[in-house]
Structures are given as structure tokens and as C-alpha cells.
Motif scaffolding. Sequence first.
Motif, PDB file in Angstrom:
ATOM      1  N   THR A 149      32.942  47.650  29.687  1.00  0.00           N
ATOM      2  CA  THR A 149      33.119  48.748  30.639  1.00  0.00           C
ATOM      3  C   THR A 149      32.679  50.097  30.066  1.00  0.00           C
ATOM      4  OG1 THR A 149      35.021  47.541  31.506  1.00  0.00           O
ATOM      5  CG2 THR A 149      34.846  49.861  32.130  1.00  0.00           C
ATOM      6  N   THR A 152      38.399  43.722  39.221  1.00  0.00           N
ATOM      7  CA  THR A 152      39.486  44.097  40.140  1.00  0.00           C
ATOM      8  C   THR A 152      39.673  43.028  41.218  1.00  0.00           C
ATOM      9  OG1 THR A 152      38.093  45.273  41.737  1.00  0.00           O
ATOM     10  CG2 THR A 152      38.887  46.560  39.840  1.00  0.00           C
ATOM     11  N   GLN A 202      39.524  43.405  44.252  1.00  0.00           N
ATOM     12  CA  GLN A 202      38.544  43.575  45.327  1.00  0.00           C
ATOM     13  C   GLN A 202      37.209  42.945  44.916  1.00  0.00           C
ATOM     14  OE1 GLN A 202      40.550  46.295  44.190  1.00  0.00           O
ATOM     15  NE2 GLN A 202      41.938  45.649  45.797  1.00  0.00           N
ATOM     16  N   SER A 221      33.437  48.296  37.756  1.00  0.00           N
ATOM     17  CA  SER A 221      33.144  47.112  38.574  1.00  0.00           C
ATOM     18  C   SER A 221      31.651  46.821  38.537  1.00  0.00           C
ATOM     19  CB  SER A 221      33.589  47.357  40.020  1.00  0.00           C
ATOM     20  OG  SER A 221      34.980  47.584  40.060  1.00  0.00           O
TER      21      SER A 221
HETATM   22  C1  LIG Z   1      44.647  47.707  30.653  1.00  0.00           C
HETATM   23  C2  LIG Z   1      43.159  47.554  30.794  1.00  0.00           C
HETATM   24  C3  LIG Z   1      42.466  46.889  29.799  1.00  0.00           C
HETATM   25  C4  LIG Z   1      41.070  46.792  29.869  1.00  0.00           C
HETATM   26  N1  LIG Z   1      40.412  46.183  28.845  1.00  0.00           N
HETATM   27  C5  LIG Z   1      39.059  46.174  28.844  1.00  0.00           C
HETATM   28  C6  LIG Z   1      38.337  45.636  27.724  1.00  0.00           C
HETATM   29  O1  LIG Z   1      38.934  45.172  26.742  1.00  0.00           O
HETATM   30  N2  LIG Z   1      36.993  45.654  27.764  1.00  0.00           N
HETATM   31  C7  LIG Z   1      36.297  46.158  28.807  1.00  0.00           C
HETATM   32  O2  LIG Z   1      35.079  46.129  28.775  1.00  0.00           O
HETATM   33  N3  LIG Z   1      36.946  46.693  29.882  1.00  0.00           N
HETATM   34  C8  LIG Z   1      38.301  46.712  29.921  1.00  0.00           C
HETATM   35  N4  LIG Z   1      38.977  47.253  30.986  1.00  0.00           N
HETATM   36  C9  LIG Z   1      38.226  47.879  32.064  1.00  0.00           C
HETATM   37  C10 LIG Z   1      38.226  47.041  33.341  1.00  0.00           C
HETATM   38  O3  LIG Z   1      37.399  45.932  33.241  1.00  0.00           O
HETATM   39  C11 LIG Z   1      37.784  47.957  34.476  1.00  0.00           C
HETATM   40  O4  LIG Z   1      38.840  48.886  34.662  1.00  0.00           O
HETATM   41  C12 LIG Z   1      37.525  47.217  35.768  1.00  0.00           C
HETATM   42  O5  LIG Z   1      36.389  46.383  35.652  1.00  0.00           O
HETATM   43  C13 LIG Z   1      37.347  48.177  36.972  1.00  0.00           C
HETATM   44  O6  LIG Z   1      36.496  49.223  36.673  1.00  0.00           O
HETATM   45  P1  LIG Z   1      36.959  50.745  36.963  1.00  0.00           P
HETATM   46  O7  LIG Z   1      38.299  50.925  36.360  1.00  0.00           O
HETATM   47  O8  LIG Z   1      35.866  51.620  36.503  1.00  0.00           O
HETATM   48  O9  LIG Z   1      37.142  50.829  38.527  1.00  0.00           O
HETATM   49  P2  LIG Z   1      35.999  51.129  39.611  1.00  0.00           P
HETATM   50  O10 LIG Z   1      34.916  50.138  39.448  1.00  0.00           O
HETATM   51  O11 LIG Z   1      35.669  52.557  39.591  1.00  0.00           O
HETATM   52  O12 LIG Z   1      36.789  50.791  40.952  1.00  0.00           O
HETATM   53  C14 LIG Z   1      37.649  51.718  41.618  1.00  0.00           C
HETATM   54  C15 LIG Z   1      38.187  51.042  42.871  1.00  0.00           C
HETATM   55  O13 LIG Z   1      37.093  50.701  43.744  1.00  0.00           O
HETATM   56  C16 LIG Z   1      37.084  49.311  44.017  1.00  0.00           C
HETATM   57  N5  LIG Z   1      35.684  48.881  44.103  1.00  0.00           N
HETATM   58  C17 LIG Z   1      34.655  49.179  43.273  1.00  0.00           C
HETATM   59  N6  LIG Z   1      33.530  48.594  43.701  1.00  0.00           N
HETATM   60  C18 LIG Z   1      33.843  47.896  44.808  1.00  0.00           C
HETATM   61  C19 LIG Z   1      33.112  47.078  45.713  1.00  0.00           C
HETATM   62  N7  LIG Z   1      31.824  46.844  45.544  1.00  0.00           N
HETATM   63  N8  LIG Z   1      33.781  46.519  46.747  1.00  0.00           N
HETATM   64  C20 LIG Z   1      35.103  46.742  46.929  1.00  0.00           C
HETATM   65  N9  LIG Z   1      35.844  47.505  46.112  1.00  0.00           N
HETATM   66  C21 LIG Z   1      35.222  48.078  45.062  1.00  0.00           C
HETATM   67  C22 LIG Z   1      37.845  48.666  42.858  1.00  0.00           C
HETATM   68  O14 LIG Z   1      38.398  47.428  43.237  1.00  0.00           O
HETATM   69  C23 LIG Z   1      38.914  49.721  42.593  1.00  0.00           C
HETATM   70  O15 LIG Z   1      39.963  49.574  43.499  1.00  0.00           O
HETATM   71  C24 LIG Z   1      40.375  47.334  30.963  1.00  0.00           C
HETATM   72  C25 LIG Z   1      41.084  47.971  31.985  1.00  0.00           C
HETATM   73  C26 LIG Z   1      42.455  48.084  31.910  1.00  0.00           C
HETATM   74  C27 LIG Z   1      43.206  48.770  33.007  1.00  0.00           C
END
Ligand SMILES: Cc1cc2nc3c(=O)[nH]c(=O)nc-3n(C[C@H](O)[C@H](O)[C@H](O)COP(=O)(O)OP(=O)(O)OC[C@H]3O[C@@H](n4cnc5c(N)ncnc54)[C@H](O)[C@@H]3O)c2cc1C
Length: 404
Positions: free
Chosen positions: A124, A367, A369, A130
Motif C-alpha cells: 500500500t 476492503t 467493498q 484499494s
Molecule cells: C491495520 C492495518 C494494517 C495494514 N497492513 C498493511 C500491510 O502490512 N501492508 C500493506 O501493504 N498494506 C497494509 N494496510 C493497508 C490496507 O491494505 C489498505 O488500507 C486497504 O487496501 C485500503 O486502502 P485505503 O486505506 O487507501 O482505502 P481507499 O482505497 O482509499 O478506500 C477508501 C474507501 O473507498 C472504498 N473504495 C475504494 N475503491 C473502491 C471501488 N472501486 N469500489 C468501491 N469502493 C471503493 C473502500 O472500500 C473504502 O471504503 C493495512 C491497513 C490497516 C488498517
Amino acid sequence: MVDLTQSEDAIRRTARHLAETVFAGRAAEIDREERYPWENVEALRDAGLTGMTIPIALGGRGASLLAAVAAVTEIARHCAVSARIVVETNMGALGAILAYGTDAQKRLAADLVLAGDKPAICITEPGAGSAATQMATTARRVAGGYVLDGAKHWITGGGVSRLHLIFARVIEGGRDRGIGAFIALRGAEGLGIGRREPTMGLRGIPETEILLDGLFVADDMVLIPEGDPARGFAKLMTAYNAQRVGAAAVALGIAQGAFGLARDYLREREQFGRPLAEFQGLQWILADMSVALAAAEALVWRAARSAPAGGFPDMTYAAQAKILAAETAVKVTNDALQLHGAAGYSRARPLERMVRDARMFTIGGGTAQVLRTQVASAELGLKLPQTRAARGDAPATPLPVSER
Ligand SMILES: Cc1cc2nc3c(=O)[nH]c(=O)nc-3n(C[C@H](O)[C@H](O)[C@H](O)COP(=O)(O)OP(=O)(O)OC[C@H]3O[C@@H](n4cnc5c(N)ncnc54)[C@H](O)[C@@H]3O)c2cc1C
Ligand SMILES: CC(C)(COP(=O)(O)OP(=O)(O)OC[C@H]1O[C@@H](n2cnc3c(N)ncnc32)[C@H](O)[C@@H]1OP(=O)(O)O)[C@@H](O)C(=O)NCCC(=O)NCCSC(=O)CCS(=O)O
């Protein structure tokens, strides 16, 4: 309860014993002090629960994904942080290296994990959550290897993990060839540990930025499945499906733990001169919790079982299991807290921690979604690209406020 082989059941029982007798008593302090539980790592290692999926030839136990998932669930009932450590020392980065790595890479990963390391998987980025395929971190081809530049965030274990598996865009001859993974150890020049996130739950494991500033990764530490970056992301995500099942198992275990506490409380606590257990309104809440848990458990076991020996679980089963287990954990932990009244809201009991710990699983690891889109894509047999460019869509233009 799922049918386990004798050896799988022995692993499950070991995990249960350790969780009940050791981890349960430490979980509140680890959460309060927000510190990585090295003493639990040592206990897990001594019990053979870290690295249990590593092949016997590399010093592991050659355990199945099902055995690991059973252990994770047992531990998560009492300490979700320790359960996540079991996930990442058996699945995730380790699984990808064991599947696609060279003999030397497999040996390195196995030795580190068996010595107590929890590898970090670095996918990430601030601009690519996502939309992971839109990552901007580059791995530029140079003589003898690649140079990585970019920034990852929310990396579990940042600052405590030694082994890092870093996903990056492979740039060769000035062209983007696809996505590959690169192995680097903490302390390497150009691999910086950035800011730690102040998280809601799971506070015993740091989530940090990983800053890549001219990190050189030699050819022998490059992990591009089948040497083809164009297929690299798909192959690496195939391995990642095991970690999604692991995350689902943590969520399930947290919810099972909360359910057990709620059931006991209904029997013990009296109001209006009767145990709470006699009130039908509460009986039905408990029944719904039980139904949801049984359904989530069935999907988690099905996903874990779908992995062939030494292989990975079915992508759709993994996504379905993670969606249901994560959403069930959010609901069941909240209901369990509610059934405790004010006692559940107190930090003197584990319920409020369980609510906070459970909240992550509809977000991290894909996520709820995004995973629904994957499930829909599989069910419909349709590619469902999400970018405008791939869909051929024009940008949506919002009406000016005055015309709405
Ligand atoms: C505790 C924790 C540990 C983690 N550990 C790691 C790790 O070790 N390594 C790593 O690489 N990552 C890690 N992550 C990151 C995690 O993989 C991302 O948070 C996740 O993939 C979502 O990305 P984002 O937070 O940027 O949300 P965003 O992608 O910005 O999404 C925001 C919102 O929009 C929705 N959304 C986005 N795109 C779409 C779509 N096309 N259709 C419908 N809804 C959509 C999402 O569901 C969410 O509700 C971790 C996250 C957390 C919270
Ligand atoms: C996959 C997504 C990033 C969406 O991106 P795209 O729309 O650009 O990509 P797709 O065309 O869907 O996929 C490209 C290619 O890869 C294959 N693929 C994708 N996912 C999988 C999978 N899970 N298993 C197997 N193969 C997969 C896909 O089929 C395509 O192949 P073909 O070209 O069709 O052959 C997005 O859907 C997504 O998954 N986003 C979430 C990102 C994520 O999970 N990040 C996790 C970071 S680590 C973490 O959070 C740890 C938390 S924890 O402690 O566990």
C-alpha cells in the motif's frame, strides 16, 4: 467444528492452551502500552506456531493452511495481536517467497521466521490503497539489480520486522514492465522506517511508513514470479489470498472470544431479580450472534481447505470468507459489548479492546467493498475494471451547487 487431522488438531490445541494460559493475561497490557509482544513471539516460536507452514526440509513443520488458520482463530479469541503475528509468520510475504523464490530466498525467509521474525509485506502507498496496481514505487533496472524509490504506508511491523517484501513497478529500458516484489532487510541503506500511525486497535503491532530512497536490491533478492513482471502482480496476489484467509481467521477468533464473554455474562448478571439470560430480547441477540459466527466459521474453513498442500486458497472463497468474518466481527463484538452494559464499555474488561481490534478487518487486506467487486466479477464471469480509462468512461462532472 471442522474435521482436522490428528496433527492439525494438535496444533490447534497447543495454540488454545498458549492463548488461554499465557496470552490472555498479557493482552490488555500490550494494548495499553502499544508495544510489540516479543515475549509472545518467543512463546509462539517455542511452541512451533511461527513458521509452521514452512516445509520440513527448511526447518518448519510443513503444516497445512487449515492448521495455521485453526491456530490463528484460537489465539485471536484472547490476543488478536499475537494472532496477526501467527498469520504473518505463516502466510503473506513468507508464502510468496516459499512459492516463487529461489532456494536461497526460501532459506533466508525460513531462517528469519524460525528465529522469530515477522516479515512485512509492503504493497500500500498513500496514492494506491484499494487501487494497488496504481502503485508509484519504482524498481529501476541497473547493473546487478534494481534501485527502488517510493513510499509505502500502513505497513504492519514497520520498525520491528527484519524481512520486507516490497512490491514495485519494474522499469526496464525506461519502460514500465509490470509489478514485481523485492526482498530487503531492515537496516539496508535506502530503506527508512517513517512515521508510526496512531491506530484505533491492534495497538501492539506498529503500522508505519516504509520510505524507499535509492534502495539497491541485488538480482538474487528479486522475486518476480516466472520472471515476468507483466504477470507478477496476479501471481503475488494469488499467494496473498492465504493472508486474506488468515485475516478472516483473526476476525473470526476475536468475535468468538467476545461471544463467549457475552454468553457467560448473560448467565451471571442479574437484573429485575433474574439472570439476564432469561430475557428473550437478549436471548435473540445472542442467537443471531451464534448464527453469524457459524456462517463465518464455515466460510473461513472452506477457504482454508481449498488450498492444496503447499499451495494457495481459492481467490473467491478467500474474499467471501474475509468479507463475512470481518463484518461479523464488527457486529458481534459490538453486540457483546452491548450485552455487558456499562461493564462492556469499561477498559477493565476486554470488550472495548475487541471492538477496536475487530474494526480493522473490513479495511486491511482488501476492503469489504473491493472484495465484493472481486466476488461479483467471479460470479458474473465479468472483468470489472475500476479505472475510467479501462472502462472508457468520461469523468463524472458534478452539477454546480446552485443547479442541484
Ligand atoms: C491495520 C492495518 C494494517 C495494514 N497492513 C498493511 C500491510 O502490512 N501492508 C500493506 O501493504 N498494506 C497494509 N494496510 C493497508 C490496507 O491494505 C489498505 O488500507 C486497504 O487496501 C485500503 O486502502 P485505503 O486505506 O487507501 O482505502 P481507499 O482505497 O482509499 O478506500 C477508501 C474507501 O473507498 C472504498 N473504495 C475504494 N475503491 C473502491 C471501488 N472501486 N469500489 C468501491 N469502493 C471503493 C473502500 O472500500 C473504502 O471504503 C493495512 C491497513 C490497516 C488498517
Ligand atoms: C486487484 C486490485 C488491486 C484491483 O486492481 P486492478 O483492477 O488494476 O486489477 P485486476 O485486473 O483486478 O487484477 C490484475 C490481475 O491480478 C489478478 N488478481 C487480482 N487480485 C487477485 C487475487 N486476490 N488472487 C489472484 N489473482 C488476483 C487479476 O485476476 C488480474 O489478473 P488477469 O490479468 O485477469 O489475469 C484490487 O481489487 C485489490 O485487490 N485491492 C486490494 C489491495 C490489497 O489487498 N492490499 C493488501 C495490502 S497488505 C495488507 O493490507 C495487510 C493487512 S493484514 O494484516 O492482512
